[in-house]
Design a protein around this motif. Structure first.
Motif, PDB file in Angstrom:
ATOM      1  N   SER A   1     -22.647  60.605   5.024  1.00 31.24           N
ATOM      2  CA  SER A   1     -21.496  59.704   5.163  1.00 31.24           C
ATOM      3  C   SER A   1     -20.998  59.634   6.611  1.00 31.24           C
ATOM      4  O   SER A   1     -19.907  59.138   6.865  1.00 31.24           O
ATOM      5  CB  SER A   1     -20.368  60.159   4.236  1.00 31.24           C
ATOM      6  OG  SER A   1     -19.971  61.470   4.545  1.00 31.24           O
TER       7      SER A   1
ATOM      8  N   THR B   1     -23.802  64.140   8.470  1.00 34.35           N
ATOM      9  CA  THR B   1     -23.897  64.068   7.002  1.00 34.35           C
ATOM     10  C   THR B   1     -24.284  62.650   6.614  1.00 34.35           C
ATOM     11  O   THR B   1     -24.184  61.732   7.427  1.00 34.35           O
ATOM     12  CB  THR B   1     -22.544  64.424   6.339  1.00 34.35           C
ATOM     13  OG1 THR B   1     -21.617  63.364   6.594  1.00 34.35           O
ATOM     14  CG2 THR B   1     -21.985  65.741   6.839  1.00 34.35           C
TER      15      THR B   1
ATOM     16  N   GLU C   1     -20.857  61.457  10.811  1.00 36.71           N
ATOM     17  CA  GLU C   1     -20.627  62.714  11.509  1.00 36.71           C
ATOM     18  C   GLU C   1     -19.281  63.305  11.125  1.00 36.71           C
ATOM     19  O   GLU C   1     -18.274  62.611  11.060  1.00 36.71           O
ATOM     20  CB  GLU C   1     -20.671  62.462  13.021  1.00 36.71           C
ATOM     21  CG  GLU C   1     -20.623  63.723  13.801  1.00 36.71           C
ATOM     22  CD  GLU C   1     -21.659  63.757  14.910  1.00 36.71           C
ATOM     23  OE1 GLU C   1     -21.382  64.362  15.924  1.00 36.71           O
ATOM     24  OE2 GLU C   1     -22.741  63.178  14.735  1.00 36.71           O
ATOM     25  N   LYS C   2     -19.275  64.608  10.844  1.00 30.35           N
ATOM     26  CA  LYS C   2     -18.041  65.338  10.505  1.00 30.35           C
ATOM     27  C   LYS C   2     -17.812  66.388  11.582  1.00 30.35           C
ATOM     28  O   LYS C   2     -18.747  67.052  12.029  1.00 30.35           O
ATOM     29  CB  LYS C   2     -18.171  66.046   9.152  1.00 30.35           C
ATOM     30  CG  LYS C   2     -18.524  65.134   7.996  1.00 30.35           C
ATOM     31  CD  LYS C   2     -17.296  64.684   7.282  1.00 30.35           C
ATOM     32  CE  LYS C   2     -17.719  63.929   6.035  1.00 30.35           C
ATOM     33  NZ  LYS C   2     -16.843  62.926   5.633  1.00 30.35           N
TER      34      LYS C   2
ATOM     35  N   VAL D   1     -21.283  68.052  12.440  1.00 29.06           N
ATOM     36  CA  VAL D   1     -22.341  68.043  11.431  1.00 29.06           C
ATOM     37  C   VAL D   1     -22.668  66.610  11.055  1.00 29.06           C
ATOM     38  O   VAL D   1     -21.778  65.834  10.685  1.00 29.06           O
ATOM     39  CB  VAL D   1     -21.902  68.809  10.151  1.00 29.06           C
ATOM     40  CG1 VAL D   1     -23.018  68.824   9.129  1.00 29.06           C
ATOM     41  CG2 VAL D   1     -21.458  70.210  10.471  1.00 29.06           C
TER      42      VAL D   1
ATOM     43  N   SER E   1     -29.247  74.313   5.338  1.00 26.83           N
ATOM     44  CA  SER E   1     -28.720  72.957   5.136  1.00 26.83           C
ATOM     45  C   SER E   1     -28.119  72.487   6.461  1.00 26.83           C
ATOM     46  O   SER E   1     -27.879  73.304   7.365  1.00 26.83           O
ATOM     47  CB  SER E   1     -27.645  72.965   4.050  1.00 26.83           C
ATOM     48  OG  SER E   1     -26.487  73.647   4.526  1.00 26.83           O
ATOM     49  N   PRO E   2     -27.855  71.189   6.601  1.00 33.72           N
ATOM     50  CA  PRO E   2     -27.281  70.713   7.866  1.00 33.72           C
ATOM     51  C   PRO E   2     -25.998  71.456   8.269  1.00 33.72           C
ATOM     52  O   PRO E   2     -25.859  71.878   9.406  1.00 33.72           O
ATOM     53  CB  PRO E   2     -27.011  69.233   7.597  1.00 33.72           C
ATOM     54  CG  PRO E   2     -28.062  68.857   6.587  1.00 33.72           C
ATOM     55  CD  PRO E   2     -28.203  70.071   5.712  1.00 33.72           C
ATOM     56  N   ILE E   3     -25.095  71.646   7.321  1.00 35.92           N
ATOM     57  CA  ILE E   3     -23.848  72.335   7.680  1.00 35.92           C
ATOM     58  C   ILE E   3     -24.097  73.825   7.915  1.00 35.92           C
ATOM     59  O   ILE E   3     -23.519  74.424   8.817  1.00 35.92           O
ATOM     60  CB  ILE E   3     -22.717  72.088   6.647  1.00 35.92           C
ATOM     61  CG1 ILE E   3     -21.387  72.558   7.239  1.00 35.92           C
ATOM     62  CG2 ILE E   3     -23.006  72.761   5.332  1.00 35.92           C
ATOM     63  CD1 ILE E   3     -20.181  71.963   6.579  1.00 35.92           C
TER      64      ILE E   3
END
Length: 158
Positions: A145, A143, A147-148, A141, A124-126
């Motif tokens: 919603s 996401t 960038e985190k 990351v 997964s992305p994370i």
């Protein structure tokens, strides 16, 4: 045959589910089908058709689990050499740099992934962003919603 990585806990859960399907749910549905069959005309027998549909789901899941077990590449993270970096099966403690929210994720295989339990698929992305990183590393990351940004505060092999 492609081997799929899975944690030893994930394999145990699959085997437990398989046991329940074979030893509890399958016999119950066979009994329900026999009882529904005794109610007469099968064309208009909703109980019979519902039971047959449930039987098909159970048999399909049994086949799927058997396939998953056959392709499983069990990774027991507790037996691996510890290098303080995030690997398949490790538990990662993060802090969100925007709001100081703490998160804990376990990096797992596709069939174990469960966002509600914070089990994250390693592809997964994370998961991809975390693999290979170490304590104190900063991780970004992308996401849906936005960038985190996280800091890894701890990596455990449990």
């Amino acid at each position: 045959m492609n081997k799929e990585p899975i944690t030893s806990q994930g394999l145990k859960k699959l085997k437990e589910e398989l046991g329940e399907l074979k030893n509890i749910r399958r016999p119950k549905i066979v009994e329900a089908i026999a009882e529904a069959r005794g109610h007469g005309d099968l064309k208009e027998n909703a109980e019979y058709h519902a039971a047959k549909e449930e039987q098909a789901k159970i048999e399909s899941r049994i086949i799927e689990i058997n396939d998953l077990i056959a392709r499983a590449n069990v990774v027991d993270v507790t037996t691996l050499e510890k290098k303080d970096n995030v690997i398949f099966g490790s538990t990662v403690y993060l802090i969100n740099l925007e709001n100081n929210e703490k998160k804990i994720y376990k990096i797992v295989g596709k069939d174990e992934a469960d966002v509600a339990k914070n089990y994250i698929y390693f592809r997964s992305p994370i998961g991809k962003a975390l693999i290979g990183k170490k304590k104190k590393d900063l991780v970004s990351v992308a996401t849906p919603s936005g960038e985190k940004n996280f800091e890894i505060t701890e990596v455990k092999y449990i």
